[in-house]
Every structure is written in C-alpha cells, then in structure tokens.
Design a protein around this motif. Structure first.
Motif, short mmCIF file in Angstrom:
data_model
loop_
_atom_site.label_atom_id
_atom_site.label_comp_id
_atom_site.label_asym_id
_atom_site.label_seq_id
_atom_site.Cartn_x
_atom_site.Cartn_y
_atom_site.Cartn_z
N ASN A 10 49.34 -12.52 48.00
CA ASN A 10 48.69 -13.71 48.53
C ASN A 10 48.48 -13.57 50.05
N VAL A 55 47.30 -15.86 52.08
CA VAL A 55 47.33 -17.16 52.78
C VAL A 55 48.74 -17.35 53.36
N GLN A 76 43.75 -23.89 49.13
CA GLN A 76 42.88 -23.17 48.22
C GLN A 76 43.68 -22.57 47.07
N LYS A 77 42.99 -22.14 46.03
CA LYS A 77 43.65 -21.50 44.89
C LYS A 77 44.23 -20.18 45.36
N SER A 78 45.55 -20.04 45.19
CA SER A 78 46.24 -18.84 45.67
C SER A 78 47.56 -18.70 44.92
N ASP A 120 50.09 -11.01 42.04
CA ASP A 120 49.28 -12.03 42.70
C ASP A 120 50.09 -12.77 43.77
#
Length: 218
Positions: free
Chosen positions: A138, A140, A119-121, A134
C-alpha cells in the motif's frame, strides 16, 4: 458556483439540544470534507484537501465519495476573519497532531499523505487488507509535517513547512498529546505506527515522539 462552509461552536449538554454559535462562513466551490482540524486560543485551522460527492442509488457507499481535492488552507481568527494560505505544498490528511501559536503566526502538525487516505487501498478495503501483498505494498503512507502560517514578519502571508524524521517507509496515525497541551506549544505526541520495520504493514508500534529533543521511543 460558490457555497459557504459554516463553522460553529457547540455547547455540550445532556439535558437538551446543543446550542450552536456561528463563528464564520468559509467560501468554497465544492462541498469540503474535513476529518480533522486545528484549534488554538485565537485560530481555527481548516485544511481543505478533500471534497464530498453526494452518495446516490448507483453508488450508495462512502468509498469513492470522499475524494482528494486541494483547495489550500483557511484560517479563521478570533475576529471571525477568514485568511487564505494557498502556498503550502498540497497534501491530504485524516488527523492532525496538534496546533499552537507563536510570535509570528500559528503552527499545525499533521499526518500528511501524498494522496487521499480515504481512497480504496490496503488500509480501507477489507479484501485488500486481508491480502498481505496488497497490505504491505500500500503506497498511501504519511509523514508528520509541521506547517507554519506566518501572520507577521518578513514571511507574512506565506507558509513554511518541515517533515519530522521517521522510520523509512513507515506511516502513523491516531495522534494524541497530553490534554493540557492541546492547542498549545508542546513537545511530545503519541501515535500508532505501521510498517515499523519499514517493510511489513502489520509490523506495528506505539510511538512516543519528543519533537523538541528529536527523540523517538517505541
């Protein structure tokens, strides 16, 4: 609608086309995406935890095309029979550590994420990766999970699991074991680790983990 995922072996060659041998067909209601899987002398372990949507002109990139979708685990044995193990706690993965057999079944060690690593991360998106806030925030991140699929004994048909101890809030990937132990019982794997200090994504280390002794070296 149910379709089949075909499992093949390939004979590598530099002189002509690769020969493919069909081993088994695994029924699936979606088009599964399997980035990594386990192979032992008698089993192929297929975690079905992603599906692949079809890119189109309105969405021509892979980001958002590979999505998390838990459908259990399928294991193909030496007789090409497909076994379903659906009792494991759902997880998502990119790479496996190793797999091996013992007297009651087969084991898979895997980097298990709580949500899709595709996924976008802060790991997959360049702009987010370049932003320290960011990147560090994260969520994830994975754990190294050992899953044992019982083919015999009182737990036959069940899956048991344990998570290996690791630095709190860290995440690791790109696992390697000695080539002589791929698909066999082993003790040591190596990995690249992020958040090695538990706070900063760019705090990185090369991890050597002896899972037999429970000893980690960086």
């Amino acid at each position: 609608m149910t379709s089949n995922m075909d499992v093949y072996t390939f004979d590598a060659t530099t002189t002509g086309p690769q020969n493919r041998t069909l081993i088994a067909r695994v029924p699936s209601a979606q088009a599964p995406y399997i980035h990594g899987f386990g192979v032992t002398p008698n089993y192929i372990i297929l975690p079905l935890n992603h599906m692949m949507n079809t890119p189109n002109m309105l969405h021509p990139t892979l980001m958002g095309t590979i999505v998390g979708h838990w459908n259990g685990i399928r294991i193909v044995d030496k007789d090409n029979t497909v076994h379903s193990f659906d009792t494991a706690e759902p997880f998502f993965h990119a790479h496996t550590v190793n797999s091996f057999e013992n007297e009651t079944g087969v084991t898979l060690d895997v980097g298990a994420f709580p949500s899709s690593p595709f996924q976008k991360s802060g790991q997959m998106d360049i702009a987010m990766f370049m932003n320290k806030n960011d990147r560090d925030a994260n969520p994830v991140r994975n754990v190294i999970r050992r899953l044992h699929f019982h083919f015999s004994g009182p737990l036959a048909g069940e899956t048991t699991s344990e998570d290996f101890d690791q630095v709190a809030n860290s995440s690791s990937d790109f696992f390697r074991v000695h080539p002589d132990y791929v698909g066999m019982p082993y003790c040591v794997y190596y990995a690249t680790q992020w958040w090695a200090d538990g706070e900063n994504c760019a705090s990185m280390a090369i991890l050597k983990h002896d899972v037999c002794k429970g000893v980690k070296t960086f």
